[in-house]
Write an enzyme that holds these catalytic residues in place. Structure first.
Site, PDB file in Angstrom:
ATOM      1  N   LYS A  80     -21.908  17.883 -22.030  1.00 34.87           N
ATOM      2  CA  LYS A  80     -20.844  16.857 -22.076  1.00 34.87           C
ATOM      3  C   LYS A  80     -21.403  15.769 -23.191  1.00 34.87           C
ATOM      4  O   LYS A  80     -20.249  15.264 -23.958  1.00 34.87           O
ATOM      5  CB  LYS A  80     -20.628  16.181 -20.799  1.00 34.87           C
ATOM      6  CG  LYS A  80     -19.724  14.939 -20.950  1.00 34.87           C
ATOM      7  CD  LYS A  80     -18.273  15.468 -21.370  1.00 34.87           C
ATOM      8  CE  LYS A  80     -17.237  14.539 -21.756  1.00 34.87           C
ATOM      9  NZ  LYS A  80     -16.828  13.714 -20.140  1.00 34.87           N
ATOM     10  N   LYS A 133     -20.548   3.623 -21.925  1.00 29.11           N
ATOM     11  CA  LYS A 133     -21.515   4.073 -21.192  1.00 29.11           C
ATOM     12  C   LYS A 133     -22.105   5.443 -21.818  1.00 29.11           C
ATOM     13  O   LYS A 133     -23.153   5.834 -21.661  1.00 29.11           O
ATOM     14  CB  LYS A 133     -21.017   4.295 -19.657  1.00 29.11           C
ATOM     15  CG  LYS A 133     -21.765   4.757 -18.847  1.00 29.11           C
ATOM     16  CD  LYS A 133     -21.476   6.248 -18.401  1.00 29.11           C
ATOM     17  CE  LYS A 133     -20.250   6.501 -18.009  1.00 29.11           C
ATOM     18  NZ  LYS A 133     -19.904   8.089 -17.501  1.00 29.11           N
ATOM     19  N   THR A 189     -19.462  12.083 -16.106  1.00 28.31           N
ATOM     20  CA  THR A 189     -20.332  12.044 -17.113  1.00 28.31           C
ATOM     21  C   THR A 189     -21.679  11.020 -16.911  1.00 28.31           C
ATOM     22  O   THR A 189     -21.255   9.790 -16.708  1.00 28.31           O
ATOM     23  CB  THR A 189     -19.680  11.701 -18.678  1.00 28.31           C
ATOM     24  OG1 THR A 189     -18.601  12.436 -18.848  1.00 28.31           O
ATOM     25  CG2 THR A 189     -20.721  12.012 -19.496  1.00 28.31           C
TER      26      THR A 189
END
Length: 314
Positions: A184, A252, A110
């Protein structure tokens, strides 16, 4: 050698596969390819995490470039965008520098949509292809080969890779380079608010004097039922915070989401609140726990603990 559009169908007899990143997710995903008979060359910074795959027959390379020089398709699933840039684009040690024309990079980390576009452009300049293909489904999906794979890039290349993707889950074509990453990030936006709702409901039920285990069982078949509840409810009550997905990595991901929101002029307050709560876990040194540890942040906030009910989930 398998190329983007002119070589034979991908199969164990015609396609050499490389894999960069053998952590919680990558180890299981790569394992499925090995068990299907593919020749695998792997790289991981921590050798111990690669050992189970070496025991299954994978070959070890000393750099991403070395992986690519022995592969037709190179998968990567690492931690941060900076890691992606390093393992794929570094001019001396990165995978693209060792990939032959016609080769394919598939980044399943990701990461930032803009970086996915940059990798695609850099690959095209070398007569190679790049697909951004982050996944969702957690460690359970990785182990069971039931991940949802969100792919961006050339649709024909994605189609050609289906024999490989099918061993890990179901691939879904999202659009041009970077669109897999955008999909995503939208997925993570949903997950963070769903997880927050789950742990808030559990704290509320506990404070109200309910048996939280019985409560979760009761609501699991109603409108409040969810994959998050099914995957994490019992884990939370058992105080099982082993990472299927690290808090550090989720922080993150949510940070990238918020950055893209700023770029698009979007206000998503649920996302921002969840990111702050997860950031508080990281601040308390809990970044290597699984995302279900969000319950700890809510317990601290309210000076309560569900720990005494840990037996209710059995």
């Amino acid at each position: 050698m398998a190329a983007a559009s002119t070589e034979p169908t991908i199969s164990p007899s015609t396609t050499r596969v490389g894999w960069i990143g053998t952590g919680v997710m990558g180890r299981s995903m790569c394992g499925h390819l090995l068990k299907a008979g593919y020749t695998l060359t792997i790289f991981n910074r921590t050798l111990s995490k690669a050992q189970p795959l070496l025991d299954l027959g994978a070959k070890l390379a000393d750099s991403p470039r070395a992986v690519a020089s022995q592969s037709d398709v190179v998968f990567s699933i690492v931690g941060y965008p900076s890691d992606v840039r390093s393992v794929l684009l570094d001019p001396t040690s990165g995978a693209l520098s060792g990939l032959r024309p016609g080769g394919v990079l598939v980044d399943m980390t990701t990461s930032e949509p803009s970086l996915a576009v940059e990798i695609s452009q850099s690959a095209a300049a070398k007569s190679c292809s790049s697909i951004d293909a982050p996944v969702t489904g957690g460690d359970v999906g990785a182990k069971n080969g039931t991940l949802a794979i969100l792919a961006g890039g050339d649709e024909a290349v994605v189609g050609k890779l289906i024999p490989l993707f099918a061993l890990m889950g179901k691939v879904n074509y999202m659009g041009a380079p970077g669109k897999g990453q955008f999909a995503k990030l939208a997925n993570q936006t949903i997950i963070c608010s769903t997880m927050l709702g789950l742990v808030e409901g559990m704290v509320f039920a506990h404070k109200a004097g309910l048996d939280v285990g019985l409560f979760l069982k009761a609501i699991s078949v109603g409108a409040a039922g969810s994959r998050s509840l099914d995957m994490h409810g019992a884990r939370i009550l058992k105080r099982d915070f082993e990472p299927g997905f690290y808090v550090n990595h989720f922080v993150k991901d949510l940070g990238i989401c918020l950055k893209e929101c700023q770029n698009m002029g979007l206000a998503l307050p649920g996302l921002a609140l969840a990111q702050q709560l997860y950031l508080s876990l990281k601040a308390h040194g809990e970044g290597n726990l699984g995302t279900q540890a969000l319950i700890v942040a809510l317990e601290r906030l309210n000076n309560v603990s569900l720990e005494e009910q840990s037996g209710s989930a059995k």
